[in-house]
Design a protein around this motif. Structure first.
Motif, PDB file in Angstrom:
ATOM      1  N   LEU A 588       0.823  -1.203   0.000  1.00  0.00           N
ATOM      2  CA  LEU A 588       0.000   0.000   0.000  1.00  0.00           C
ATOM      3  C   LEU A 588       0.862   1.259   0.000  1.00  0.00           C
ATOM      4  N   GLU A 589       1.965   1.231   0.715  1.00  0.00           N
ATOM      5  CA  GLU A 589       2.871   2.374   0.725  1.00  0.00           C
ATOM      6  C   GLU A 589       3.435   2.634  -0.675  1.00  0.00           C
ATOM      7  N   LYS A 590       3.723   1.554  -1.383  1.00  0.00           N
ATOM      8  CA  LYS A 590       4.306   1.692  -2.722  1.00  0.00           C
ATOM      9  C   LYS A 590       3.264   2.135  -3.743  1.00  0.00           C
ATOM     10  N   ALA A 591       2.066   1.540  -3.671  1.00  0.00           N
ATOM     11  CA  ALA A 591       1.025   1.834  -4.661  1.00  0.00           C
ATOM     12  C   ALA A 591       0.311   3.144  -4.369  1.00  0.00           C
ATOM     13  N   ARG A 592       0.166   3.513  -3.071  1.00  0.00           N
ATOM     14  CA  ARG A 592      -0.582   4.688  -2.659  1.00  0.00           C
ATOM     15  C   ARG A 592      -1.901   4.774  -3.420  1.00  0.00           C
ATOM     16  N   PRO A 593      -2.804   3.788  -3.285  1.00  0.00           N
ATOM     17  CA  PRO A 593      -4.078   3.801  -4.021  1.00  0.00           C
ATOM     18  C   PRO A 593      -4.909   5.018  -3.654  1.00  0.00           C
ATOM     19  N   GLU A 594      -5.669   5.500  -4.627  1.00  0.00           N
ATOM     20  CA  GLU A 594      -6.490   6.691  -4.398  1.00  0.00           C
ATOM     21  C   GLU A 594      -7.880   6.348  -3.884  1.00  0.00           C
ATOM     22  N   THR A 595      -8.346   5.110  -4.154  1.00  0.00           N
ATOM     23  CA  THR A 595      -9.687   4.709  -3.746  1.00  0.00           C
ATOM     24  C   THR A 595      -9.656   3.318  -3.139  1.00  0.00           C
ATOM     25  N   ILE A 596     -10.747   2.981  -2.438  1.00  0.00           N
ATOM     26  CA  ILE A 596     -10.883   1.631  -1.901  1.00  0.00           C
ATOM     27  C   ILE A 596     -10.905   0.619  -3.042  1.00  0.00           C
ATOM     28  N   GLY A 597     -11.527   0.969  -4.150  1.00  0.00           N
ATOM     29  CA  GLY A 597     -11.565   0.057  -5.294  1.00  0.00           C
ATOM     30  C   GLY A 597     -10.182  -0.280  -5.795  1.00  0.00           C
ATOM     31  N   GLN A 598      -9.312   0.743  -5.894  1.00  0.00           N
ATOM     32  CA  GLN A 598      -7.933   0.497  -6.316  1.00  0.00           C
ATOM     33  C   GLN A 598      -7.200  -0.358  -5.300  1.00  0.00           C
ATOM     34  N   ALA A 599      -7.397  -0.072  -4.027  1.00  0.00           N
ATOM     35  CA  ALA A 599      -6.739  -0.857  -2.983  1.00  0.00           C
ATOM     36  C   ALA A 599      -7.151  -2.320  -3.065  1.00  0.00           C
ATOM     37  N   GLY A 600      -8.430  -2.568  -3.381  1.00  0.00           N
ATOM     38  CA  GLY A 600      -8.932  -3.935  -3.457  1.00  0.00           C
ATOM     39  C   GLY A 600      -8.303  -4.747  -4.566  1.00  0.00           C
ATOM     40  N   ARG A 601      -7.716  -4.071  -5.558  1.00  0.00           N
ATOM     41  CA  ARG A 601      -7.115  -4.792  -6.682  1.00  0.00           C
ATOM     42  C   ARG A 601      -5.616  -5.010  -6.498  1.00  0.00           C
ATOM     43  N   ILE A 602      -5.093  -4.599  -5.363  1.00  0.00           N
ATOM     44  CA  ILE A 602      -3.688  -4.878  -5.067  1.00  0.00           C
ATOM     45  C   ILE A 602      -3.551  -6.360  -4.732  1.00  0.00           C
ATOM     46  N   GLU A 603      -2.551  -6.985  -5.330  1.00  0.00           N
ATOM     47  CA  GLU A 603      -2.355  -8.418  -5.130  1.00  0.00           C
ATOM     48  C   GLU A 603      -2.191  -8.745  -3.643  1.00  0.00           C
ATOM     49  N   GLY A 604      -2.973  -9.729  -3.166  1.00  0.00           N
ATOM     50  CA  GLY A 604      -2.884 -10.157  -1.777  1.00  0.00           C
ATOM     51  C   GLY A 604      -3.794  -9.409  -0.823  1.00  0.00           C
ATOM     52  N   MET A 605      -4.577  -8.433  -1.327  1.00  0.00           N
ATOM     53  CA  MET A 605      -5.479  -7.672  -0.466  1.00  0.00           C
ATOM     54  C   MET A 605      -6.558  -8.593   0.109  1.00  0.00           C
ATOM     55  N   THR A 606      -6.911  -8.388   1.372  1.00  0.00           N
ATOM     56  CA  THR A 606      -7.909  -9.218   2.051  1.00  0.00           C
ATOM     57  C   THR A 606      -9.130  -8.391   2.421  1.00  0.00           C
ATOM     58  N   PRO A 607     -10.301  -9.027   2.577  1.00  0.00           N
ATOM     59  CA  PRO A 607     -11.503  -8.296   3.021  1.00  0.00           C
ATOM     60  C   PRO A 607     -11.288  -7.597   4.361  1.00  0.00           C
ATOM     61  N   ALA A 608     -10.560  -8.236   5.273  1.00  0.00           N
ATOM     62  CA  ALA A 608     -10.316  -7.627   6.578  1.00  0.00           C
ATOM     63  C   ALA A 608      -9.510  -6.343   6.445  1.00  0.00           C
ATOM     64  N   ALA A 609      -8.506  -6.369   5.581  1.00  0.00           N
ATOM     65  CA  ALA A 609      -7.683  -5.178   5.379  1.00  0.00           C
ATOM     66  C   ALA A 609      -8.493  -4.052   4.743  1.00  0.00           C
ATOM     67  N   LEU A 610      -9.370  -4.402   3.787  1.00  0.00           N
ATOM     68  CA  LEU A 610     -10.231  -3.399   3.163  1.00  0.00           C
ATOM     69  C   LEU A 610     -11.169  -2.778   4.191  1.00  0.00           C
ATOM     70  N   SER A 611     -11.700  -3.606   5.090  1.00  0.00           N
ATOM     71  CA  SER A 611     -12.590  -3.088   6.132  1.00  0.00           C
ATOM     72  C   SER A 611     -11.844  -2.106   7.025  1.00  0.00           C
ATOM     73  N   LEU A 612     -10.597  -2.404   7.305  1.00  0.00           N
ATOM     74  CA  LEU A 612      -9.778  -1.513   8.111  1.00  0.00           C
ATOM     75  C   LEU A 612      -9.587  -0.166   7.408  1.00  0.00           C
ATOM     76  N   LEU A 613      -9.349  -0.209   6.099  1.00  0.00           N
ATOM     77  CA  LEU A 613      -9.154   1.027   5.345  1.00  0.00           C
ATOM     78  C   LEU A 613     -10.439   1.844   5.286  1.00  0.00           C
ATOM     79  N   VAL A 614     -11.585   1.162   5.141  1.00  0.00           N
ATOM     80  CA  VAL A 614     -12.874   1.870   5.152  1.00  0.00           C
ATOM     81  C   VAL A 614     -13.071   2.552   6.500  1.00  0.00           C
ATOM     82  N   ALA A 615     -12.688   1.877   7.582  1.00  0.00           N
ATOM     83  CA  ALA A 615     -12.810   2.462   8.918  1.00  0.00           C
ATOM     84  C   ALA A 615     -11.950   3.716   9.038  1.00  0.00           C
TER      85      ALA A 615
END
Length: 627
Positions: A588-615
């Protein structure tokens, strides 16, 4: 030659290849003063590899460029000498238009378009340095000391950054055969601390068509009803030709296997990674050892040229070995090689350091497009050029930024893939990369993108008039189809595949049934005689066929956009964020995604991690609201 000590533009584009030309045209169409800096005017529109445009996935990109009033589609139509629609037996969503182009006609047409573009100046010279003022770009410096100031610079270096050609054990510093590489600019990018890597691509030997026994080759003719690239054209401009087909054989493979140690790639002197989907002939016989034959397309490079491109045998073997294995194939027994095939490796920048506008995250005003971002192919380069050109112009005009969404365009798919996932090999567009490909067809690129482009100021009046006329006729025809109902029995009698005892159906519903053609229902619409343009009728057929699928996909898009709408704060410290694994935090530090959707497409991303980012987003929204 451009001789001036100092001048100012709104946008400066470095490089006259496919990315650079499309970027320069896009910026100029937006009304900003644009300079295209290229080594020589004659290099504009050069097709360094095979003179062909389009294909599966790639053809979609060219159609989308054209829908935005870009130049590649029009130029490809003017120079195309063999138009073919690939995957013709499959559905329109995965069909891809392709043309073999006349190399000289393409170059001449592209140069003419560029010279005629209002607001665009061609500057001959080599950019060797970037002017930087604190954390933003301020212009470029040429090798003769001339400076051009600009708040927006687009870098499209192709294979020129420290380009190195390999033919056996021979190494030739070059951006392409005959052109010197760009070393000083590569060193400047090093100074900026950008993450650079090496990639590799290759090309086959060029043959003398006069020395080929064409009678021994299978023939591949052009389509009798050609599908062109530009929505403005309905027929080819150049004479259509047939290409030849031959095959490698056991003898060919024996020669290559016996000389693998002489291949630059196989002897380990190339560090760059090559494309898996377009392997060299050495890779083919190694990876597919069970096959004793591979197809080779013998493609003329022009109507008045004897140079032939043997598509399918790119190589880095020594020239003498190339001659031996070429002459082992039927029809090529006496073929003369005019230019040896070669591999070329070059620097690229990790595209994860870019925003979706292809602007560097850490250096405002510097945009990258084309092979410098890790892609391969004319079409991918031109599409990135379009994105960067429009984004740079919008920045110059201080307008809201322009984004291509992966749910509405293949351009959006490619850009999102690059800036979110990065590349491990040269990136090539395929239809399989698009989740919503049933809606993102090459036939409806204008319906998806021409209004989008018009709203943003890059679609001219002539293009808009042409599109508006087509859209009005198509809408009128669809209205007739949707408001005319016929009994199932009558439809069945007309040959439509329906149950005779079924309910009444609209003609649009009938047309959506697989196998139904407009001619079967035309008698129920006497007013249809006014639709003399068969392209309107064909578009209605395709739109009806995919109507139900697209409606379902639209619901999926709406769900996706709920995520895409959530924007991540730019200052998140992922490493210190409790609950993230070290691996994901680093990505995530390297990609610096702009949206949750972009973050979700990072290889190895998990639902738990996405929930944390939404929080994290919700907490920031609450703090902002409280303050």
């Amino acid at each position: 030659m451009f001789h001036v000590k100092h001048s100012h533009y709104d946008v400066v584009v470095i490089g006259g290849g496919h990315a650079g030309v499309e970027a320069a045209h896009a910026a100029a169409r937006m009304g900003v003063r644009t300079a295209l800096v290229t080594l020589t005017r004659d290099s504009i529109g050069v097709m360094s590899c095979n003179p062909a445009i389009g294909g599966l996935g790639k053809g979609h990109l060219v159609r989308e460029i054209d829908a935005m009033d870009g130049v590649m589609g029009r130029v490809a139509d003017r120079s195309g000498i063999q138009f073919r629609l690939l995957n013709r037996r499959k559905g329109p969503a995965v069909q891809g238009p392709r043309t073999q182009a006349d190399r000289k006609l393409y170059k001449a047409a592209m140069l003419a378009e560029t010279e005629e573009r209002e607001g665009l100046d061609i500057v001959e010279g080599e950019v060797v340095d970037l002017r930087i003022n604190k954390d933003r770009i301020d212009g470029v410096v040429l090798s003769d000391g001339a400076e051009i100031t600009a708040p927006n610079v687009i870098l499209t270096t192709g294979t020129f950054l420290r380009g190195l050609i390999h033919i056996g054990d021979e190494r030739i510093p070059a951006g392409r055969m005959g052109d010197r590489p760009s070393v000083r600019l590569a060193e400047r990018l090093d100074d900026l601390g950008l993450a650079l890597g090496r990639l590799k691509t290759g090309t086959p030997p060029r043959l003398d068509g006069k020395t080929i026994d064409w009678g021994k080759l299978d023939r591949q003719a052009a389509d009798p009803d050609p599908t062109l690239f530009s929505f403005l054209h309905d027929k080819p401009f150049a004479r259509q030709i047939s290409c030849g087909i031959t095959h490698t054989n056991c003898r060919t493979h024996e020669i290559i296997r016996a000389n693998l140690a002489k291949s630059a790639m196989h002897r380990g002197q190339i560090e760059g990674v090559g494309p898996r989907y377009c392997p060299s002939i050495e890779d083919k016989i190694t990876r597919f050892a069970d096959k004793d034959s591979h197809q080779v397309f013998i493609e003329p490079e022009g109507l008045d040229s004897d140079i032939v491109y043997p598509n399918g045998i790119s190589t880095s073997l020594p020239a003498i070995v190339q001659e031996t294995y070429v002459r082992s194939m039927a029809g090529l027994e006496n073929a003369t090689i005019l230019q040896a095939g070669y591999a070329i490796e070059y620097d690229y920048v990790d595209p994860r350091c870019l925003t979706r506008e292809l602007q560097l995250k850490d250096l405002a005003g510097l945009f990258l497009a084309g092979q410098i971002n890790g892609t391969t192919g004319y079409e991918e380069a031109a599409a990135q050029g379009l994105v960067a050109g429009l984004a740079a112009a919008h920045r110059a005009l201080e307008r809201e930024r322009i984004n291509f969404d992966r749910t509405t365009s293949y351009i959006g798919v490619m850009v999102d893939d690059l800036v979110t996932r990065g590349v491990t090999e040269p990136y090539r567009m395929f239809t399989s990369r698009a989740e919503f490909r049933l809606a993102l067809r090459s036939d409806n690129a204008d319906q998806r993108l021409t209004p989008f482009g018009r709203e943003r100021g890059c679609v001219g009046d002539a293009r808009w008039r042409s599109y508006a006329k087509k859209a009005a006729e198509l809408s009128q025809l669809k209205t007739c189809l949707e408001t005319t109902s016929v009994s199932s029995r009558v439809l069945a009698e007309a040959g439509v595949n329906v149950n005779v005892d079924g309910p009444k159906r609209t003609l649009f519903d009938a047309l959506s049934i697989s196998g139904t053609e407009f001619s079967q229902i035309a008698s129920f619409l006497p007013e249809v005689n006014q639709y003399v343009d068969g392209r309107i009728v064909r578009q209605a057929e395709i739109d009806a066929l995919y109507h139900h699928y697209v409606a379902r996909q639209r619901k999926d898009v709406e769900l996706l956009h709920k995520d895409e709408a959530l924007r991540l704060p730019g200052d998140i410290d992922y490493v210190s964020l409790s609950g993230l694994s070290g691996e994901l935090a680093a990505k995530l530090e390297k990609a610096r995604p702009e949206t949750i959707g972009q973050a979700g497409r990072i290889e190895g991303m998990t639902p738990a991690a996405l929930s944390l980012l939404v929080a994290v987003i919700r907490k920031k929204e609450a703090r902002d609201k409280a303050s």
